[in-house]
Design an enzyme around this catalytic site. Structure first.
Site, PDB file in Angstrom:
ATOM      1  CG  HIS A 161      37.235 -39.569  -3.811  1.00 37.12           C
ATOM      2  ND1 HIS A 161      37.248 -39.034  -2.624  1.00 37.12           N
ATOM      3  CD2 HIS A 161      38.094 -39.049  -4.772  1.00 37.12           C
ATOM      4  CE1 HIS A 161      38.228 -37.776  -3.067  1.00 37.12           C
ATOM      5  NE2 HIS A 161      38.697 -38.089  -4.092  1.00 37.12           N
ATOM      6  CB  CYS A 248      38.624 -39.135   3.795  1.00 38.24           C
ATOM      7  SG  CYS A 248      36.702 -39.421   3.032  1.00 38.24           S
TER       8      CYS A 248
HETATM    9  C1  CIR Z   1      38.353 -32.657  -1.419  1.00 39.74           C
HETATM   10  O1  CIR Z   1      37.210 -32.127  -1.908  1.00 39.74           O
HETATM   11  O2  CIR Z   1      39.291 -33.014  -1.901  1.00 39.74           O
HETATM   12  C2  CIR Z   1      37.988 -32.567   0.113  1.00 39.74           C
HETATM   13  N1  CIR Z   1      37.040 -31.359   0.546  1.00 39.74           N
HETATM   14  C3  CIR Z   1      37.164 -33.968   0.566  1.00 39.74           C
HETATM   15  C4  CIR Z   1      38.164 -35.306   0.459  1.00 39.74           C
HETATM   16  C5  CIR Z   1      37.362 -36.334   0.906  1.00 39.74           C
HETATM   17  N2  CIR Z   1      38.279 -37.422   0.713  1.00 39.74           N
HETATM   18  C6  CIR Z   1      37.957 -38.628   0.523  1.00 39.74           C
HETATM   19  O3  CIR Z   1      36.736 -38.929   0.325  1.00 39.74           O
HETATM   20  N3  CIR Z   1      39.031 -39.643   0.489  1.00 39.74           N
END
Ligand code: CIR
Length: 257
Positions: A161, A248
């Site tokens: 991200h 997150c």
């Molecule tokens: C994903 O791949 O969507 C989750 N395992 C990790 C999301 C992490 N979210 C973020 O960095 N905002």
């Protein structure tokens, strides 16, 4: 000015999370839950009132509430997450935000994860990543123009991200990994670079004048402190195995409607 923070309990199925840039490693669920509780306690210490949503056992990534919405002072934008497995996470987040904000929504074919959305003043930078696309950027431009936001799509390479590569650590200072984004986009801000050995160190969560920051990146932490940034360290090592970081796991906003 009370800040609220939405969090969600770690799912029993966390081990089946989406992974893009990391190999699957065994996750200690008890430890993940303990670390998550300590993160929540840190938010509370910094003055946030927690809105703790119940676990969604069947949605492995639901703890990463940041991806389901972008909460601005004026409105909340419910995202359409890029990973199909995460699309149904948004409904419970919309319900939790309803008492505080009018709700706007990203529609198909737009996709965007909140982790790709960086707000600095009235500028909103959106990472064009494997999760977020140009259609979502144009929808955001239209939806948010009435509130005077400028929405910019920017390329992201090598990380999940935009906020893996850059976060705001003060009103005018960004913490950046220059390998993953073109830092010249951010030339008008003060820049702190992550230590070259700490690629994942660009994600910090600013709460007022303090930044919640992972213990995992001591050299970058030292750089922050040297530049006068106050930090509170947390250990989210188990959630990091699911490619999660400190921004997150919460949606932080000032209460009103
Ligand atoms: C994903 O791949 O969507 C989750 N395992 C990790 C999301 C992490 N979210 C973020 O960095 N905002």
């Amino acid at each position: 000015m009370t800040q609220h923070a939405i969090t969600r309990a770690v799912s029993a199925s966390l081990g089946e999370c989406e992974l893009t840039h990391q190999n699957r490693l065994p996750i200690d669920l008890d430890l993940a839950r303990q670390q998550h509780a300590e993160y929540e306690a840190c938010l509370e210490r910094l003055g946030c009132v927690l809105i703790q949503l119940p676990e969604k056992p069947e949605l492995p990534d639901a703890v990463f509430v940041e991806d389901a919405a972008v909460v601005l002072d004026e409105v909340a934008l419910i995202t359409r997450p890029g990973a199909v497995s995460r699309r149904t996470e948004t409904e419970s987040i919309a319900a939790a935000l309803q008492p505080y904000r009018d709700i706007l929504r990203i529609e198909s074919p737009g996709t965007v994860d909140g982790g790709d959305v960086l707000l600095v003043g009235k500028d909103i930078y959106v990472g064009l990543s494997s999760r977020s696309n140009e259609q979502a950027v144009s929808q955001m431009q239209q939806l948010l123009a009435p509130y005077n936001y400028r929405v910019h799509g920017i390329e992201v390479h090598g990380c999940l991200h935009l906020k893996s590569a850059v976060t705001a650590v003060s009103e005018n200072t960004l913490l950046v990994n220059p390998d993953w984004i073109d830092s010249s986009t951010f030339a008008r801000y003060e820049i702190i670079k992550v230590h070259p050995d700490e690629a994942y160190g660009a994600n910090g969560l600013r709460i007022g004048e303090t930044v919640i920051y992972p213990v995992t990146f001591p050299r970058t932490a030292e750089r922050l402190v040297q530049r006068g940034i106050r930090i509170e360290l947390v250990d989210l090592s188990e959630l990091a195995k699911a490619e999660g970081a400190v921004t997150c796991c919460s949606l932080v906003f000032t209460k009103h409607k």
